[in-house]
Motif scaffolding. Sequence first.
Motif, PDB file in Angstrom:
ATOM      1  N   GLU A   1       0.807  -1.062  -0.010  1.00 50.57           N
ATOM      2  CA  GLU A   1       0.106   0.098   0.006  1.00 50.57           C
ATOM      3  C   GLU A   1       0.948   1.289   0.112  1.00 50.57           C
ATOM      4  O   GLU A   1       0.469   2.196  -0.729  1.00 50.57           O
ATOM      5  CB  GLU A   1      -0.885   0.076   1.280  1.00 50.57           C
ATOM      6  CG  GLU A   1      -2.205  -0.930   1.248  1.00 50.57           C
ATOM      7  CD  GLU A   1      -2.830  -0.993   2.278  1.00 50.57           C
ATOM      8  OE1 GLU A   1      -2.559  -0.363   3.342  1.00 50.57           O
ATOM      9  OE2 GLU A   1      -3.665  -1.993   2.589  1.00 50.57           O
ATOM     10  N   THR A   4       2.702   4.109 -14.201  1.00 50.61           N
ATOM     11  CA  THR A   4       1.688   3.171 -14.461  1.00 50.61           C
ATOM     12  C   THR A   4       1.863   1.910 -14.471  1.00 50.61           C
ATOM     13  O   THR A   4       1.115   1.151 -13.821  1.00 50.61           O
ATOM     14  CB  THR A   4       0.893   3.675 -15.676  1.00 50.61           C
ATOM     15  OG1 THR A   4       0.669   5.187 -15.828  1.00 50.61           O
ATOM     16  CG2 THR A   4      -0.431   3.029 -15.994  1.00 50.61           C
ATOM     17  N   GLN A  56       2.169   1.779  -3.303  1.00 48.68           N
ATOM     18  CA  GLN A  56       1.176   2.098  -4.289  1.00 48.68           C
ATOM     19  C   GLN A  56       0.867   3.600  -3.991  1.00 48.68           C
ATOM     20  O   GLN A  56       0.592   4.263  -5.011  1.00 48.68           O
ATOM     21  CB  GLN A  56      -0.289   1.509  -4.079  1.00 48.68           C
ATOM     22  CG  GLN A  56      -0.336  -0.024  -4.687  1.00 48.68           C
ATOM     23  CD  GLN A  56      -1.444  -0.822  -4.179  1.00 48.68           C
ATOM     24  OE1 GLN A  56      -2.319  -0.586  -3.284  1.00 48.68           O
ATOM     25  NE2 GLN A  56      -1.397  -2.216  -4.667  1.00 48.68           N
ATOM     26  N   GLY A 106      -0.022  -7.047  -4.602  1.00 48.97           N
ATOM     27  CA  GLY A 106      -1.268  -7.046  -3.422  1.00 48.97           C
ATOM     28  C   GLY A 106      -2.224  -8.105  -3.502  1.00 48.97           C
ATOM     29  O   GLY A 106      -2.690  -8.899  -2.630  1.00 48.97           O
ATOM     30  N   ASN A 107      -2.689  -8.365  -4.706  1.00 48.43           N
ATOM     31  CA  ASN A 107      -3.751  -9.403  -5.057  1.00 48.43           C
ATOM     32  C   ASN A 107      -3.021 -10.898  -4.655  1.00 48.43           C
ATOM     33  O   ASN A 107      -3.753 -11.810  -4.061  1.00 48.43           O
ATOM     34  CB  ASN A 107      -4.232  -9.478  -6.505  1.00 48.43           C
ATOM     35  CG  ASN A 107      -5.181  -8.214  -6.583  1.00 48.43           C
ATOM     36  OD1 ASN A 107      -5.786  -7.577  -5.476  1.00 48.43           O
ATOM     37  ND2 ASN A 107      -5.394  -8.036  -7.956  1.00 48.43           N
ATOM     38  N   GLU A 135      -2.609 -11.206  -0.895  1.00 45.22           N
ATOM     39  CA  GLU A 135      -4.203 -11.507  -0.496  1.00 45.22           C
ATOM     40  C   GLU A 135      -4.445 -13.123  -0.559  1.00 45.22           C
ATOM     41  O   GLU A 135      -4.993 -13.581   0.360  1.00 45.22           O
ATOM     42  CB  GLU A 135      -5.143 -10.719  -0.937  1.00 45.22           C
ATOM     43  CG  GLU A 135      -4.973  -8.957  -0.636  1.00 45.22           C
ATOM     44  CD  GLU A 135      -5.834  -8.170  -0.887  1.00 45.22           C
ATOM     45  OE1 GLU A 135      -6.726  -8.515  -1.834  1.00 45.22           O
ATOM     46  OE2 GLU A 135      -6.133  -6.925  -0.342  1.00 45.22           O
ATOM     47  N   SER A 163       2.160  -3.322  -8.682  1.00 40.65           N
ATOM     48  CA  SER A 163       1.924  -3.160  -7.303  1.00 40.65           C
ATOM     49  C   SER A 163       0.459  -3.881  -6.933  1.00 40.65           C
ATOM     50  O   SER A 163       0.224  -4.562  -5.945  1.00 40.65           O
ATOM     51  CB  SER A 163       1.933  -1.865  -6.516  1.00 40.65           C
ATOM     52  OG  SER A 163       1.034  -1.120  -6.992  1.00 40.65           O
ATOM     53  N   LEU A 164      -0.432  -3.526  -7.677  1.00 37.19           N
ATOM     54  CA  LEU A 164      -2.017  -3.892  -7.503  1.00 37.19           C
ATOM     55  C   LEU A 164      -2.095  -5.537  -7.574  1.00 37.19           C
ATOM     56  O   LEU A 164      -2.562  -6.038  -6.797  1.00 37.19           O
ATOM     57  CB  LEU A 164      -2.848  -3.151  -8.348  1.00 37.19           C
ATOM     58  CG  LEU A 164      -3.036  -1.770  -8.038  1.00 37.19           C
ATOM     59  CD1 LEU A 164      -3.825  -1.312  -9.232  1.00 37.19           C
ATOM     60  CD2 LEU A 164      -3.809  -1.549  -6.782  1.00 37.19           C
ATOM     61  N   SER A 165      -1.391  -5.835  -8.750  1.00 39.85           N
ATOM     62  CA  SER A 165      -1.308  -7.481  -8.834  1.00 39.85           C
ATOM     63  C   SER A 165      -0.461  -8.113  -7.604  1.00 39.85           C
ATOM     64  O   SER A 165      -0.773  -9.162  -7.258  1.00 39.85           O
ATOM     65  CB  SER A 165      -0.455  -7.659 -10.145  1.00 39.85           C
ATOM     66  OG  SER A 165      -0.385  -9.086 -10.431  1.00 39.85           O
ATOM     67  N   LEU A 179       2.421   0.816 -10.772  1.00 38.30           N
ATOM     68  CA  LEU A 179       1.207   0.786  -9.905  1.00 38.30           C
ATOM     69  C   LEU A 179       0.402  -0.497 -10.425  1.00 38.30           C
ATOM     70  O   LEU A 179      -0.100  -1.042  -9.485  1.00 38.30           O
ATOM     71  CB  LEU A 179       0.306   1.964 -10.346  1.00 38.30           C
ATOM     72  CG  LEU A 179      -0.779   2.302  -9.624  1.00 38.30           C
ATOM     73  CD1 LEU A 179      -0.573   2.233  -8.013  1.00 38.30           C
ATOM     74  CD2 LEU A 179      -1.664   3.457  -9.862  1.00 38.30           C
ATOM     75  N   LYS A 180       0.220  -1.034 -11.558  1.00 42.92           N
ATOM     76  CA  LYS A 180      -0.370  -2.199 -11.976  1.00 42.92           C
ATOM     77  C   LYS A 180       0.431  -3.315 -11.321  1.00 42.92           C
ATOM     78  O   LYS A 180      -0.365  -4.011 -10.948  1.00 42.92           O
ATOM     79  CB  LYS A 180      -0.489  -2.185 -13.707  1.00 42.92           C
ATOM     80  CG  LYS A 180      -1.355  -1.266 -14.096  1.00 42.92           C
ATOM     81  CD  LYS A 180      -1.587  -1.380 -15.825  1.00 42.92           C
ATOM     82  CE  LYS A 180      -2.361  -0.436 -16.320  1.00 42.92           C
ATOM     83  NZ  LYS A 180      -2.616  -0.693 -17.691  1.00 42.92           N
TER      84      LYS A 180
END
Length: 118
Positions: free
Chosen positions: A65, A81, A68, A91-92, A95, A87-89, A84-85
């Motif tokens: 986070e 960009t 991000q 994070g998923n 999780e 880091s989102l991946s 960021l994509k």
Amino acid sequence: MTGPAPQMSVQEYISIDEITETSAEMSLADIASSIQETEPEGEADDEKDVTLPPVSSKMALKAIETVQAFMMQQQKSETSTKALKLSLSLGNCVERVAHYTKKQSTLDAFFSRVNKKI
């Protein structure tokens, strides 16, 4: 610059084995130890002592986070960009790992905890 190697006569070349000193026969252990690669002592100890501290999924998600938030603050560029994509991946993925490593409680475990409290 060095000159040419000193010339050796034929007689010296033939008798070179007699001139050089020879030691007693080497044992198999001596031969093996002379052939084996040896690591410098400092490097071998450093590589073996590397231990990573345990990181919980909560700590990993908090770090992601933070990354991000940092990437969102950067100027809109192709690199930010993509990061960021990514880091989102990531994070998923963390999780999902956290979800699959959770232990499901059984009824026996639940009742044994309730009985201990009573």
